[in-house]
Design an enzyme around this catalytic site. Structure first.
Site, PDB file in Angstrom:
ATOM      1  N   CYS A 294       0.815  -1.207   0.000  1.00 51.95           N
ATOM      2  CA  CYS A 294       0.000   0.000   0.000  1.00 51.95           C
ATOM      3  C   CYS A 294       0.855   1.266   0.000  1.00 51.95           C
ATOM      4  O   CYS A 294       2.043   1.241   0.352  1.00 51.95           O
ATOM      5  CB  CYS A 294      -0.894   0.055   1.245  1.00 51.95           C
ATOM      6  SG  CYS A 294      -1.978  -1.357   1.475  1.00 51.95           S
TER       7      CYS A 294
ATOM      8  N   CYS B 293      -2.906   5.070   2.480  1.00 52.74           N
ATOM      9  CA  CYS B 293      -3.998   4.103   2.316  1.00 52.74           C
ATOM     10  C   CYS B 293      -5.046   4.265   3.420  1.00 52.74           C
ATOM     11  O   CYS B 293      -4.706   4.350   4.609  1.00 52.74           O
ATOM     12  CB  CYS B 293      -3.448   2.679   2.344  1.00 52.74           C
ATOM     13  SG  CYS B 293      -4.710   1.433   1.963  1.00 52.74           S
TER      14      CYS B 293
ATOM     15  N   CYS C 211      -2.510  -2.858  -3.637  1.00 52.30           N
ATOM     16  CA  CYS C 211      -3.773  -2.613  -2.933  1.00 52.30           C
ATOM     17  C   CYS C 211      -4.813  -2.068  -3.901  1.00 52.30           C
ATOM     18  O   CYS C 211      -4.516  -1.204  -4.735  1.00 52.30           O
ATOM     19  CB  CYS C 211      -3.528  -1.611  -1.803  1.00 52.30           C
ATOM     20  SG  CYS C 211      -5.023  -1.120  -0.917  1.00 52.30           S
TER      21      CYS C 211
ATOM     22  N   CYS D  77      -5.935   1.946  -2.253  1.00 56.29           N
ATOM     23  CA  CYS D  77      -5.093   3.144  -2.392  1.00 56.29           C
ATOM     24  C   CYS D  77      -4.426   3.239  -3.756  1.00 56.29           C
ATOM     25  O   CYS D  77      -3.814   4.257  -4.075  1.00 56.29           O
ATOM     26  CB  CYS D  77      -4.053   3.219  -1.283  1.00 56.29           C
ATOM     27  SG  CYS D  77      -2.816   1.887  -1.299  1.00 56.29           S
TER      28      CYS D  77
END
Length: 256
Positions: free
Chosen positions: A33, A37, A64, A67
């Site tokens: 991430c 995030c 991810c 994000c």
């Protein structure tokens, strides 16, 4: 060298000034991430920090979906490395390995492919192909998420040799097909404007609309919401989309 305590404090406060400077890999979920995030902050013992998305990807982590690491500001993690590596990274950004081999890239740089690989591993900790794999995946996901291009067009625009390889890459990275990542109610439309969104850090002040002339077509970059910029591409052929996005980002962020 990343300071784990500094990085963890940054993700706890979702610090936008650290966006793109490192990526957080969560061992329990196998996902990496951005520092901003919105997901719940993972337990300290469960995270590892990487200086680039490519490094996290090469370590076996998946991007991810919340994000969107492909939209993160460019990382300066490789600043200060050899000029030949900077040139190689720019050529990879421009699709050199989507259209050719590591040997051909090395030849353009005036060295052997073995020497180029050694430079990349010594200075970046990654091979050129590992960096290219992440570039290709991020570009494809960017186009899937932000545009209405048919998935077949996206596969070839991102540099995948076939739709099958495109589907396999998404299945491996996200555990689902590319169509599952497309926003609901967004049918393919090859005639729709091609616009992608990228993030910038708080210290960058957008200068208003910026028009960027490209070898094929042009790009217009406009400020968006929440520290984002919108890149709208006009008359850019599919094989040149990656190069066009990279060129627009370089033009806007030059000197920053």
């Amino acid at each position: 060298m990343l300071d784990p305590d500094h990085c963890y404090a940054a993700i706890e406060r979702r610090d936008p000034t650290q966006d793109g400077l490192f990526f957080t890999a969560v061992r329990t979920t196998r996902i990496y991430c951005r520092p901003v995030c919105p997901a719940r902050t993972p337990i300290r013992d469960n995270v590892t920090f990487y200086a680039s998305a490519a490094a996290a990807q090469a370590a076996g982590y998946r991007p991810c979906l919340r994000c969107r690491p492909e939209t993160a500001p460019d990382s300066p993690a490789w600043a200060g490395t050899l000029a030949s590596i900077h040139r190689a990274l720019r050529l990879i950004d421009d699709g050199a390995l989507a259209e050719g081999s590591v040997a051909a890239l090395a030849d353009r740089l005036g060295m052997t492919d073995r020497h180029l690989r050694r430079l990349f591993v010594d200075h970046l900790g990654l091979t050129p192909l590992a960096i290219e794999a992440t570039r290709r995946l991020h570009l494809a996901k960017h186009l899937v998420h932000d545009t209405r291009l048919p998935l077949t067009d996206i596969a070839f625009a991102a540099g995948y040799g076939s739709v099958r390889r495109f589907n396999e890459a998404f299945q491996s990275a996200f555990g689902r097909a590319p169509s599952a990542l497309r926003r609901e109610g967004t049918p393919p439309d090859p005639a729709a404007p091609i616009t992608v969104t990228i993030a910038h850090r708080p210290d960058f002040v957008p200068a208003g609309p910026v028009r960027v002339a490209l070898p094929e077509g042009h790009a217009e970059v406009t400020p968006g919401k929440n520290r984002t910029l919108r890149i709208t591409l006009t008359d850019v052929p599919l094989p040149a989309l990656g190069r066009a996005i990279a060129a627009a980002k370089r033009a806007v962020f030059a000197g920053n």
